[in-house]
Design a protein around this motif. Structure first.
Motif, PDB file in Angstrom:
ATOM      1  N   CYS A  10       0.825  -1.213   0.000  1.00  0.00           N
ATOM      2  CA  CYS A  10       0.000   0.000   0.000  1.00  0.00           C
ATOM      3  C   CYS A  10       0.861   1.265   0.000  1.00  0.00           C
ATOM      4  O   CYS A  10       1.835   1.354   0.732  1.00  0.00           O
ATOM      5  N   VAL A  11       0.450   2.237  -0.841  1.00  0.00           N
ATOM      6  CA  VAL A  11       1.164   3.519  -0.885  1.00  0.00           C
ATOM      7  C   VAL A  11       0.355   4.641  -0.226  1.00  0.00           C
ATOM      8  O   VAL A  11       0.710   5.811  -0.317  1.00  0.00           O
ATOM      9  N   GLY A  12      -0.755   4.269   0.414  1.00  0.00           N
ATOM     10  CA  GLY A  12      -1.512   5.241   1.210  1.00  0.00           C
ATOM     11  C   GLY A  12      -2.270   6.276   0.419  1.00  0.00           C
ATOM     12  O   GLY A  12      -2.485   7.393   0.891  1.00  0.00           O
ATOM     13  N   SER A  13      -2.727   5.914  -0.769  1.00  0.00           N
ATOM     14  CA  SER A  13      -3.475   6.891  -1.582  1.00  0.00           C
ATOM     15  C   SER A  13      -4.824   7.252  -0.966  1.00  0.00           C
ATOM     16  O   SER A  13      -5.360   8.321  -1.205  1.00  0.00           O
ATOM     17  N   GLY A  14      -5.394   6.325  -0.222  1.00  0.00           N
ATOM     18  CA  GLY A  14      -6.664   6.594   0.454  1.00  0.00           C
ATOM     19  C   GLY A  14      -7.904   6.376  -0.393  1.00  0.00           C
ATOM     20  O   GLY A  14      -9.017   6.617   0.064  1.00  0.00           O
ATOM     21  N   LEU A  15      -7.738   5.917  -1.621  1.00  0.00           N
ATOM     22  CA  LEU A  15      -8.907   5.722  -2.485  1.00  0.00           C
ATOM     23  C   LEU A  15      -9.889   4.725  -1.893  1.00  0.00           C
ATOM     24  O   LEU A  15     -11.100   4.907  -1.973  1.00  0.00           O
ATOM     25  N   CYS A  16      -9.370   3.673  -1.304  1.00  0.00           N
ATOM     26  CA  CYS A  16     -10.260   2.632  -0.756  1.00  0.00           C
ATOM     27  C   CYS A  16     -11.077   3.178   0.411  1.00  0.00           C
ATOM     28  O   CYS A  16     -12.287   2.940   0.499  1.00  0.00           O
ATOM     29  N   GLN A  26      -7.396   4.375   7.130  1.00  0.00           N
ATOM     30  CA  GLN A  26      -5.956   4.540   6.928  1.00  0.00           C
ATOM     31  C   GLN A  26      -5.272   4.738   8.264  1.00  0.00           C
ATOM     32  O   GLN A  26      -5.810   5.420   9.156  1.00  0.00           O
ATOM     33  N   VAL A  33      -3.288   1.303   4.506  1.00  0.00           N
ATOM     34  CA  VAL A  33      -4.659   0.806   4.643  1.00  0.00           C
ATOM     35  C   VAL A  33      -4.851  -0.008   5.925  1.00  0.00           C
ATOM     36  O   VAL A  33      -3.984  -0.782   6.337  1.00  0.00           O
ATOM     37  N   CYS A  55      -7.052   0.605  -6.963  1.00  0.00           N
ATOM     38  CA  CYS A  55      -5.907   0.755  -6.039  1.00  0.00           C
ATOM     39  C   CYS A  55      -4.619   0.901  -6.845  1.00  0.00           C
ATOM     40  O   CYS A  55      -4.270   0.017  -7.625  1.00  0.00           O
ATOM     41  N   PRO A  56      -3.909   2.017  -6.675  1.00  0.00           N
ATOM     42  CA  PRO A  56      -2.739   2.269  -7.523  1.00  0.00           C
ATOM     43  C   PRO A  56      -1.554   1.341  -7.249  1.00  0.00           C
ATOM     44  O   PRO A  56      -0.667   1.212  -8.089  1.00  0.00           O
ATOM     45  N   SER A  57      -1.547   0.696  -6.104  1.00  0.00           N
ATOM     46  CA  SER A  57      -0.403  -0.171  -5.790  1.00  0.00           C
ATOM     47  C   SER A  57      -0.764  -1.654  -5.848  1.00  0.00           C
ATOM     48  O   SER A  57       0.068  -2.493  -5.489  1.00  0.00           O
ATOM     49  N   ALA A  59      -2.590  -3.322  -3.987  1.00  0.00           N
ATOM     50  CA  ALA A  59      -2.419  -3.864  -2.637  1.00  0.00           C
ATOM     51  C   ALA A  59      -3.651  -4.627  -2.150  1.00  0.00           C
ATOM     52  O   ALA A  59      -3.605  -5.246  -1.095  1.00  0.00           O
ATOM     53  N   LEU A  60      -4.738  -4.545  -2.914  1.00  0.00           N
ATOM     54  CA  LEU A  60      -5.984  -5.187  -2.490  1.00  0.00           C
ATOM     55  C   LEU A  60      -6.312  -6.347  -3.423  1.00  0.00           C
ATOM     56  O   LEU A  60      -6.051  -6.278  -4.616  1.00  0.00           O
TER      57      LEU A  60
HETATM   58  S1  SF4 Z   1      -6.358   2.309  -2.501  1.00  0.00           S
HETATM   59 FE1  SF4 Z   1      -4.615   0.896  -2.356  1.00  0.00          FE
HETATM   60  S2  SF4 Z   1      -2.811   2.236  -2.131  1.00  0.00           S
HETATM   61 FE2  SF4 Z   1      -4.628   3.464  -1.662  1.00  0.00          FE
HETATM   62  S3  SF4 Z   1      -4.831   3.324   0.595  1.00  0.00           S
HETATM   63 FE3  SF4 Z   1      -6.141   1.727  -0.334  1.00  0.00          FE
HETATM   64  S4  SF4 Z   1      -4.838  -0.113  -0.369  1.00  0.00           S
HETATM   65 FE4  SF4 Z   1      -3.489   1.642  -0.075  1.00  0.00          FE
END
Ligand code: SF4
Length: 65
Positions: A10-16, A26, A33, A55-57, A59-60
């Motif tokens: 996760c890069v912490g974009s916060g989209l989720c 977050q 996440v 999710c840009p990384s 991670a999900l």
């Molecule tokens: S959308 Fe992906 S990168 Fe962004 S906070 Fe959620 S898990 Fe992390």
């Protein structure tokens, strides 16, 4: 359906957390996440699939059991 989150990726974009705050939050420390609930309600499943895609990384992911 079960959601899995990889906090290492996760890069912490916060989209989720923005899209599905019932399932995701977050970390206050580093923004990564936090999975609040791994099993979405039936009416949340479409949104869960959507956040996995955006999710840009990558991670999900979803496990279908
Ligand atoms: S959308 Fe992906 S990168 Fe962004 S906070 Fe959620 S898990 Fe992390």
């Amino acid at each position: 359906m079960r959601v899995r989150a990889d906090r290492e990726a996760c890069v912490g974009s916060g989209l989720c957390a923005l899209r599905l705050p019932e399932l995701f939050d977050q970390s206050e420390d580093d923004g990564t996440v936090l999975l609040l609930r791994a099993e979405p309600e039936p009416d949340q499943e479409a949104a869960a699939l959507e956040v996995v895609e955006v999710c840009p990384s990558r991670a999900l992911r979803i496990d279908r059991a």
